[in-house]
Structure formats: structure tokens, C-alpha cells
Design a protein around this motif. Structure first.
Motif, PDB file in Angstrom:
ATOM      1  N   SER A  73      -2.951   5.424   6.419  1.00 15.23           N
ATOM      2  CA  SER A  73      -3.302   5.734   7.813  1.00 15.23           C
ATOM      3  C   SER A  73      -4.678   6.367   7.939  1.00 15.23           C
ATOM      4  O   SER A  73      -5.236   6.418   9.029  1.00 15.23           O
ATOM      5  CB  SER A  73      -2.275   6.700   8.391  1.00 15.23           C
TER       6      SER A  73
ATOM      7  N   LYS B 205      -4.915   9.463   7.517  1.00 17.31           N
ATOM      8  CA  LYS B 205      -4.595  10.774   8.107  1.00 17.31           C
ATOM      9  C   LYS B 205      -4.115  11.766   7.052  1.00 17.31           C
ATOM     10  O   LYS B 205      -4.898  12.571   6.548  1.00 17.31           O
ATOM     11  CB  LYS B 205      -3.518  10.615   9.187  1.00 17.31           C
ATOM     12  N   ASP B 206      -2.823  11.725   6.718  1.00 17.63           N
ATOM     13  CA  ASP B 206      -2.209  12.824   5.966  1.00 17.63           C
ATOM     14  C   ASP B 206      -2.884  13.071   4.609  1.00 17.63           C
ATOM     15  O   ASP B 206      -3.417  14.156   4.344  1.00 17.63           O
ATOM     16  CB  ASP B 206      -0.715  12.555   5.762  1.00 17.63           C
TER      17      ASP B 206
ATOM     18  N   ALA C 161       3.895  -3.317   6.871  1.00 19.18           N
ATOM     19  CA  ALA C 161       3.295  -2.640   5.712  1.00 19.18           C
ATOM     20  C   ALA C 161       4.376  -1.934   4.900  1.00 19.18           C
ATOM     21  O   ALA C 161       4.366  -1.958   3.664  1.00 19.18           O
ATOM     22  CB  ALA C 161       2.228  -1.644   6.169  1.00 19.18           C
TER      23      ALA C 161
ATOM     24  N   GLN D 245      11.261  12.687   2.137  1.00 23.74           N
ATOM     25  CA  GLN D 245      11.984  12.094   0.994  1.00 23.74           C
ATOM     26  C   GLN D 245      10.999  11.965  -0.163  1.00 23.74           C
ATOM     27  O   GLN D 245      10.475  10.876  -0.410  1.00 23.74           O
ATOM     28  CB  GLN D 245      12.501  10.696   1.341  1.00 23.74           C
TER      29      GLN D 245
HETATM   30  C1  LIG Z   1       5.274   1.653   2.519  1.00 22.40           C
HETATM   31  C2  LIG Z   1       5.679   3.055   2.882  1.00 22.40           C
HETATM   32  C3  LIG Z   1       6.737   3.661   2.216  1.00 22.40           C
HETATM   33  C4  LIG Z   1       7.071   4.994   2.470  1.00 22.40           C
HETATM   34  N1  LIG Z   1       8.074   5.575   1.723  1.00 22.40           N
HETATM   35  C5  LIG Z   1       8.355   6.899   1.904  1.00 22.40           C
HETATM   36  C6  LIG Z   1       9.325   7.560   1.082  1.00 22.40           C
HETATM   37  O1  LIG Z   1       9.941   6.983   0.178  1.00 22.40           O
HETATM   38  N2  LIG Z   1       9.568   8.891   1.309  1.00 22.40           N
HETATM   39  C7  LIG Z   1       8.912   9.590   2.312  1.00 22.40           C
HETATM   40  O2  LIG Z   1       9.158  10.789   2.485  1.00 22.40           O
HETATM   41  N3  LIG Z   1       7.946   8.990   3.072  1.00 22.40           N
HETATM   42  C8  LIG Z   1       7.661   7.672   2.886  1.00 22.40           C
HETATM   43  N4  LIG Z   1       6.676   7.077   3.653  1.00 22.40           N
HETATM   44  C9  LIG Z   1       5.905   7.919   4.587  1.00 22.40           C
HETATM   45  C10 LIG Z   1       4.565   8.423   3.996  1.00 22.40           C
HETATM   46  O3  LIG Z   1       4.696   8.832   2.640  1.00 22.40           O
HETATM   47  C11 LIG Z   1       4.067   9.644   4.777  1.00 22.40           C
HETATM   48  O4  LIG Z   1       4.024   9.360   6.152  1.00 22.40           O
HETATM   49  C12 LIG Z   1       2.665  10.068   4.299  1.00 22.40           C
HETATM   50  O5  LIG Z   1       2.407  11.383   4.765  1.00 22.40           O
HETATM   51  C13 LIG Z   1       1.596   9.115   4.816  1.00 22.40           C
HETATM   52  O6  LIG Z   1       0.331   9.426   4.264  1.00 22.40           O
HETATM   53  P1  LIG Z   1      -1.018   8.769   4.847  1.00 22.40           P
HETATM   54  O7  LIG Z   1      -1.130   9.245   6.301  1.00 22.40           O
HETATM   55  O8  LIG Z   1      -2.108   9.360   4.009  1.00 22.40           O
HETATM   56  O9  LIG Z   1      -0.907   7.279   4.728  1.00 22.40           O
HETATM   57  C14 LIG Z   1       6.350   5.734   3.447  1.00 22.40           C
HETATM   58  C15 LIG Z   1       5.301   5.109   4.142  1.00 22.40           C
HETATM   59  C16 LIG Z   1       4.961   3.785   3.869  1.00 22.40           C
HETATM   60  C17 LIG Z   1       3.831   3.146   4.631  1.00 22.40           C
END
Ligand SMILES: Cc1cc2nc3c(=O)[nH]c(=O)nc-3n(C[C@H](O)[C@H](O)[C@H](O)COP(=O)(O)O)c2cc1C
Length: 162
Positions: A12, A14-15, A47, A114
Motif C-alpha cells: 500500500s 502505508k504501514d 492482490a 494475525q
Molecule cells: C496478500 C495479503 C495477505 C495478508 N495476510 C495477512 C496475514 O496473514 N495476517 C495479518 O495480520 N495481516 C495480513 N495482511 C494484512 C497486512 O499484513 C497489513 O495490512 C499490513 O499492515 C500492510 O502493510 P503495507 O501497508 O505496508 O502494505 C495481508 C495483506 C495482503 C495484501
């Protein structure tokens, strides 16, 4: 002061990106955002589905060329969002092609409640490295859910590496 590189993937922007930028600023480190050669679908659910197939099969996507050479650094901080309980495939690609011998690796993950087994998976890939304690940060829709003090403490300890 050790020479430090913060490498991260963030779907994203973001995080994981916000934490990585804060770390780089606090540590005086260089910053490298990993990007896959083929972008993920813009549709989030698509995605997530593609990510499931890739994460579960251990797929290593091709990455765009990096702008920093990890070989030039003493400490490599690696940040990943959680994807299906493990690291994002782009981070697996990076870890598989990097020689960590003699370096300190500090892994962190963002997640949405998770956290799975991301840090232990990253430790297994950091062959030959000295391993710094891992950090898990939970994010929700409106930002950081974990106490900010956890990140601040981690930064404090990283700054003590010498
Ligand atoms: C393909 C995919 C799989 C994910 N699987 C998990 C997961 O197993 N456990 C969890 O807590 N979040 C999961 N998430 C959520 C992301 O880990 C979480 O929103 C993270 O903070 C996103 O970081 P970013 O903003 O840098 O992309 C998943 C997200 C995506 C897109």
C-alpha cells in the motif's frame, strides 16, 4: 556507527513504509523499497488471492533492480507486511539473493492482527547473519494499533549497536 540499510516491501505504501521511513530517519540509514517487476493487481482482494498462492508456494517474484548494494552495509533492517502468516514474496526474493554473512539483520513485520510466523521465517532466511530481536507491529484502518513505545524501544536498542 555501523552503516545501516533499511529494506522494505509495502504493497500500500502505508504501514510498512511509514515505519521504514521513521527507522531510516532515526538511525541515519539508507532506505530501499523493494518492488516487484510485475505489479500486483490494483484490486485489493485480487492482490490478496494472488498473494495467498505465492506465499503458500514460496514463490520468489522478480524484483526491480535495487538502488543500494546490501554488501556495503553492516546492519540490514528488513521490513515486511504479513502475507498469509509469512513474509511478503518480494521480501523472500530479496532474502534468498542476499549474502548476510557477517552482517546484523534486524527483522520487523507489520500485520493486521494475525502475525503468524513471519519473524521466525525471516530468521531462517538470514543465513550467516547475527540476528537482532524481531519487532511485530499491528496496524488497523486508522494506523498503528501496537503501542508506539514498542517501536521507540526497538530503535533505541538498534542505536546501541556499535
Ligand atoms: C496478500 C495479503 C495477505 C495478508 N495476510 C495477512 C496475514 O496473514 N495476517 C495479518 O495480520 N495481516 C495480513 N495482511 C494484512 C497486512 O499484513 C497489513 O495490512 C499490513 O499492515 C500492510 O502493510 P503495507 O501497508 O505496508 O502494505 C495481508 C495483506 C495482503 C495484501
Amino acid at each position: 556507527m555501523p552503516k545501516t540499510l533499511v529494506v522494505y516491501y509495502s504493497l500500500s505504501g502505508k504501514d510498512t513504509e511509514s515505519v521504514s521511513k521513521e527507522l531510516a530517519a532515526a538511525l541515519g540509514a539508507d532506505l530501499e523499497r523493494l518492488e516487484t517487476a510485475t505489479p500486483y493487481p490494483a484490486d485489493y482482494d485480487a492482490a490478496v488471492e494472488q498473494g495467498k498462492r505465492e506465499a503458500e508456494s514460496g514463490f520468489c517474484p522478480e524484483l526491480k533492480p535495487l538502488s543500494h548494494n546490501p554488501a556495503d552495509y553492516d546492519v540490514i533492517v528488513i521490513g515486511t507486511p504479513t502475507w498469509w502468516y509469512t513474509m511478503a514474496p518480494a521480501v523472500l526474493s530479496f532474502m534468498r539473493k542476499t549474502d548476510f554473512a557477517g552482517k546484523t539483520v534486524a527483522p520487523f513485520q507489520t500485520h493486521a492482527g494475525q502475525p503468524g510466523h513471519v519473524i521466525s521465517d525471516m530468521r531462517k532466511e538470514a543465513k550467516g547473519a547475527m540476528l537482532f530481536s524481531g519487532l511485530r507491529l499491528e496496524f488497523g484502518k486508522s494506523g498503528l494499533v501496537s503501542p508506539k513505545s514498542e517501536l521507540d524501544e526497538w530503535i533505541k536498542h538498534l542505536k546501541e549497536l556499535g
